[in-house]
Each structure stands twice: as structure tokens, then as C-alpha cells.
Design a protein around this motif. Sequence first.
Motif, short mmCIF file in Angstrom:
data_model
loop_
_atom_site.label_atom_id
_atom_site.label_comp_id
_atom_site.label_asym_id
_atom_site.label_seq_id
_atom_site.Cartn_x
_atom_site.Cartn_y
_atom_site.Cartn_z
N GLY A 26 0.81 -1.21 0.00
CA GLY A 26 0.00 0.00 0.00
C GLY A 26 0.85 1.26 0.00
O GLY A 26 0.58 2.21 -0.76
N ILE A 27 1.88 1.25 0.85
CA ILE A 27 2.75 2.43 0.89
C ILE A 27 3.47 2.61 -0.45
O ILE A 27 3.55 3.73 -0.99
N ALA A 28 3.98 1.50 -1.02
CA ALA A 28 4.67 1.59 -2.31
C ALA A 28 3.73 2.07 -3.40
O ALA A 28 4.10 2.89 -4.27
N TYR A 29 2.49 1.58 -3.38
CA TYR A 29 1.54 1.97 -4.42
C TYR A 29 1.24 3.46 -4.34
O TYR A 29 1.26 4.17 -5.35
N TRP A 30 0.94 3.95 -3.13
CA TRP A 30 0.59 5.35 -3.01
C TRP A 30 1.77 6.27 -3.32
O TRP A 30 1.58 7.34 -3.94
N LEU A 31 2.96 5.87 -2.95
CA LEU A 31 4.14 6.69 -3.28
C LEU A 31 4.35 6.73 -4.80
O LEU A 31 4.61 7.80 -5.38
N ASN A 32 4.25 5.57 -5.44
CA ASN A 32 4.44 5.53 -6.89
C ASN A 32 3.30 6.26 -7.60
O ASN A 32 3.53 6.93 -8.62
#
Length: 558
Positions: A26-32
Amino acid sequence: MLPSLRLRLVVVFALVALTAAVSASGIAYWLNRDAVLTRAQNAALNDFRKAMEDNAGNLPRRVGCQELREAAAKMARSSQNYQVLLVDRTENGKRCAAASNEDDFTLADVPGRLSSAVARKRPVTKQNKHPYHLYWQRITLDGDPFLVGGAKITGEEPTPTGYMLKSLAPERDDLNSLAWSLGIATGLALIGAMLLAQAAATTVLRPVRRLGEAARRLGEGKLETRLRVSGTDELAQLSRTFNDAAASLEQRVAELSAREASSRRFVADMSHELRTPMTAISAVTEVLEEEQDNLDPMIAPAVQLVVSETRRLNDLVENLMEVTRFDAGTAKLVLDDVDVADQVTACIDARAWLDAVELDADRGIMARLDPRRLDVILANLIGNALKHGGSPVRVSVRTEGGGGDEGGADESGADGSGADGGGELVIEVADQGPGIPEDVLPHVFDRFYKASASRPRSEGSGLGLSIALENAHIHGGEITAHNAPGGGAVFTLRLPRDARRVAEERENGDRDPDRGRDPDRSRDPDRGGGDGAGEAKGPGSDRGPAADGKRKKGGGNR
């Protein structure tokens, strides 16, 4: 909910891995997502701003719709691939909205809040050097995401206002691919965590399983059981503790066994040593009893006391010898075909109890049992009922199970084996007394048990009911006691109608001598038992529990 430790470990590992993977994904998705959208948005807006300055800013103050359309088309040919809409007043004062592609982008597609913000003029200050600014907003048209931006050319009014519409579908597709990739990675992480949990559970549970198996063997009496210890972790320490406890238990049991064996030898030796002097004393007392009428009246009571106490002591010695045989596991069954009704009648007749006992038994109920031991059981139960419950005592005989004919004529079988091989023999002895107190009922078969410390000394040895129970156990049977609803105590004897299997198991050593018997009840001479009144020796009995041949009546407290 989760009874298995392995399952709990797998579930915990899976939950932890799933939480960590979902959080990281989730964190990686929102950052990307933020990075991709911000990059695409900034590139499009910067290009739009430059295009507005180069194209819309050079338009004349009085411009026609065709010129606006050409300028919009020129601006739309940017590498950012967006649509352009230019709005201005023409030479005749009318408002004109020219789009690079009127089918894809019209003024109706521009949000009202965005157009209001673009048209609003701000005062110029040190902090705000321009009256108009570039504004943008993300919208959705027909299910697809778009970026809408707008700006107004700064200068002498009227000046053109430009809007851009850029599709964010490529970025959406890229983000969807990223989401799928992160979802697959999360699933793989979950599977890996479950495999790791399975391996960890196997590693952890293997010594736990070995410990459980060792504890089971230790509980079965295999005191030499030990665990192999390797490592220095908590499980290894637990294994060492188990080994230490097992060694201590083995040593303690060995000491107790040695003491118990010594006690048994002492009782057996004492009983055997007492038999010789008791034989001589019994002969003397018989002479004294025969001459009692010729004795001085002052001496006669003392002689009578000596005679009765000698008989009581002789019974105690015989009972102690019988107990030692049970405790040592040397008691044997001598089986014979027995007509149960005849056996009960013979037991009652030999002790002159016929007028005090009511018998409810059909002739011909055959059983293959040890007649002497059955006589001992009946003599103790009936004698105890007469002494403590009072007459009449009712003895009933029946069979249960087996499905065979209960008539005696057909049960002997062609081979002369006697009783039907199946079923159970049930004998109930019920008295008319006050019953057994509830606190005493669990202890009636204990050795030397006294219901009250102040109870007068009984004529029995206190071992009769205990020996009766042992004789039932050696047949593979049981004796239970309870109070009848209408008053009085009821003792129920249950024996197999054919004890050959039990006898063969004992002969082959396949049956534990203590099996079916409460070790505390049968081995601890310091615990109590029924007072044993009514212990009796049937005709031809072999040093079994004995009673004096006299009828015993009366109430008394058990």
C-alpha cells in the motif's frame, strides 16, 4: 477455534506476513501513484504554460474565432498530447470558445470551480506578482481520468483564457499494472510465510511431540524413558528438566517399590510365622471350650473371651495371608462349572443362615468360576448384611447380556465346558438396615476402614469386603454398593459367566495383577476398609477369609 498448535503458528505467520505485505504494498503503491501523477501533471502543465505564452500571448487584441481555433490546434500539437480550448472575445464583441478538437473537449467539460478560479483577478502585491494564475483539477469523464488545467493571459483586457484536457489513462494503466504486481508479490509473500511457518512449526513441534510421547510412556510406567537433548534453547532446557524429573521419579518409585516389597514380605512372613502358634492355641481353646461347663464360674467368662479372641486372631491371620497373595499377584483361579443357585444355597446353609436369608435364584444358571472364591465373596457380602443391616437379607441372582439360554440343562454344552461363553452374572445382596452413610459409602471396600473413630471394636478383621472385592477383580468382575430408595444397603456383584479368558491372561502374564484394582485400596494397609463382619469360610475352603459358622444378626453402624 484453532485446536492445533501447528495451525495456530501457520495462521499467526500468515497474518503477520499479510499485514506486513499489504502495508508495504500500500505504501509503495501510493508513493508511486503520487510520483507518476505528479510527474505527468507537471510536465503537461509546464508545457501548457509555455504554449500559452508562445501562442495565445501573441494573438492580437481583436481576434477572430478562426484565429483562436488555429492557435488551439497549434498548441495541441505538443508532445504531451492534450486538447486545448481557447476562450476570448472577438472583433464584434462576442465570446468565442475555440477547441483543438470540439468532439473531445468543450467548455462544458471544464469544472465550474476551475473556470471561476482562472477568471478571478487577484491584486498584485510583493507576495503575488501576477493577477492571474494557472489552476488544475483532476476529473473523470466517461469513466476515464483526465487532468484539466486553465490560465488567463496577463495583459490589457480582453485577453484570451486557455484550458487544456490531458488524458491520464496511460498513467492509470501503469498504476493498475503496478497494483497487480504488488498484489502478486503480496500473495507470494503470504505463501512463502505459510511455508516458513510450516517449517518453523515442524521444527518447534518435533521436540514438543517427542516430549509428549515421552510423557505418555512415563505415564504408562516406563520410568526409564529419557529424551535426547541437543542445543541450548528453551526446548532443550525443557527436555533436560523432563529428564531430571523422570530420573527423580524413577528413583523415588524404586525406593517406594522396595519399601512396599519389604512390607509385603514382612506381612507374609508374619502371617506364616503366626500360623504355627495359632494352630496350637486354637487346639487349646477348643479343649477349653469343651470343658467350659466344668470350669469355675469365675473363670468361665475369661475362658470364653480367650476363645472368641483366639478365633478372631486366627481369622485375621488367614485374611492377612489372603491379602498378601493378592498383593503379590500369586492368587490363582481354579475354575469349575457352578450352578449359582446351588452355590448360594450351600454358602447360606453352611453358616446356618437359611432362616435369615431370602433367595431369589432360578436353578440351572451355570457359570464357569472359582467356587471357593465365589463362596468367599457371598459369605462376606451376606454376613456383612446380616451383621449391619439385619435380617431378612434378600439375595437375587440374574444374568445380563450374552443372549444364551439361561436354563442350566442346555448351558453345559456338548464339550462339558459349562457356562455360556457370553453374558454377565449379577448377584445382589440387599438388607433391611438403615443404609450406609453417604460419607462412608466410597470407603466400604477399603481395608481396616472405620466409619467412626469411636466405633466399638467389631468381631471381624476389617478385611472381609476388601478381600471380596479382590476375589471379584481376579474373576474380571466388580462389586458396587449403594443405598436402596426405600432404605437398606445393596451390594451388587458382577462376574463374567465364563472366566476362562481372564484365567488364561493371568497364566500367560498378559494381565497386570493390579489392573482393575484401586492400588490405594488394595495395597495400603493403613487405609480403612469395611469392618469385615460376616467374613466367612465355606466348607472345604483353602485358608480363605473365614467366619465362625455362627449366624450374625443385628443392626449396628457400618
